[in-house]
Design an enzyme around this catalytic site. Structure first.
Site: not given
Length: 328
Positions: A142-144, A241
């Site tokens: 998962l992205d930060k 996104r």
């Protein structure tokens, strides 16, 4: 670099079935030990760690049937990251897997600018044996600043099985996203994704990109925003996104793809504050479902919406209610 002498070793044995006569050794080995990937088995064959009746053979050499197979499993340390006592919210745990609720702000892998304080560091503190697994057992990321559910393998067979499930699109990954704009219907985004041609920090929809498919449906509609339920069919970097931005409905707070902040006309002070103060993408991995790598039984875990997204949705609901009352 990891020390190759720091490794765990195990000997597994099997016997070649009689009806396998004439087949390649690497193909038979993959059937005898399906818990390991073909690429890793090929490495072990070439290193002399897979023997046929005590002999070192080549991957393409044929078997005759009935031979004894000895496989020396050597798992060397794969990471030099240090263990750190970072709290983890564990949703499910057994000998094969962890399922975690990752908070926004926690980087998954150490790297440039983030040499420590990552999920990998936290995992190595909780289970030092993860050091011998690729990426400390992490099979997807998962992205930060995306929160929510992640699965981590605790053994090499579990890692191999989970990677195979992801490749086969057999893992159910469901997200909640709050996007700009009042959508009227759900749909499917199918734009292929690859690195942006000019900005190397970003991804983009490109004709020559890798296939990417995101299904989305309306969960809650507001005056100028929509809460979406998104399901990943593929797992490209920044996929939801990028797709939402490409559809002209970027995720609220997205620093890379969101563009200038848009404030609804006549919004309540609470909503204005919530939108101005939301400094990460409003994206949360809500549900993860997969087949358990040992038993095959379904494992389904969900993570509640974090407080910041609950507050944002509350402000959007209140704004919609105020405007509805004013229009009566």
């Amino acid at each position: 670099m990891p020390d190759p002498s720091d490794a765990s070793r195990e000997i597994r044995t099997a016997r070649v079935p009689a009806d396998a006569a004439g087949r390649r050794f690497d193909a038979v080995l993959a059937e005898l030990f399906p818990e390991f990937s073909r690429s890793r088995l090929a490495e072990w064959i070439k290193a002399g760690q897979a023997r046929l009746d005590g002999r070192t053979v080549r991957p393409r050499d044929p078997v005759h049937g009935g031979e004894a197979v000895a496989l020396e499993i050597v798992l060397a340390t794969q990471t030099d990251a240090a263990a750190e006592d970072i709290p983890l919210d564990v949703l499910y745990e057994d000998a094969a897997v962890f399922v975690l609720d990752k908070p926004a702000g926690l980087v998954v892998h150490p790297g440039a600018g983030n040499p420590a304080g990552t999920l990998v560091n936290a995992l190595l503190h909780r289970d030092p044996a993860l050091a011998v697994l690729p990426r400390a057992g992490i099979v997807h990321r998962l992205d930060k600043d995306t929160s929510g559910v992640m699965v981590v393998a605790r053994t090499l067979p579990a890692h191999t099985a989970l990677v195979a499930q992801l490749s086969a699109r057999a893992v159910h990954r469901q997200y909640v996203a709050v996007v700009v704009g009042a959508l009227v219907a759900g749909g499917t985004a199918e734009g292929p994704i690859d690195r942006h041609p000019r900005d190397r920090l970003r991804m983009a929809v490109r004709e020559d990109g890798r296939e990417a498919v995101t299904h989305y449906r309306l969960r809650e509609r507001f005056r100028a925003h929509t809460a979406l339920e998104c399901r990943l069919e593929t797992g490209r970097t920044h996929q939801i996104r990028v797709h939402m931005a490409h559809l002209k409905h970027p995720i609220v707070g997205d620093p890379l793809y969101g563009g200038p902040l848009k404030l609804p006309r006549g919004a309540t002070p609470e909503l204005l504050d919530a939108l101005r103060g939301f400094r990460r993408q409003a994206l949360h991995a809500e549900v993860l479902e997969f087949a358990h790598p040992l038993t095959g039984e379904p494992v389904r875990c969900s993570a509640p919406l974090p407080a910041d997204m609950q507050q944002l949705l509350g402000a959007l609901r209140e704004d919609a209610a105020v405007r509805a009352d004013a229009g009566r």
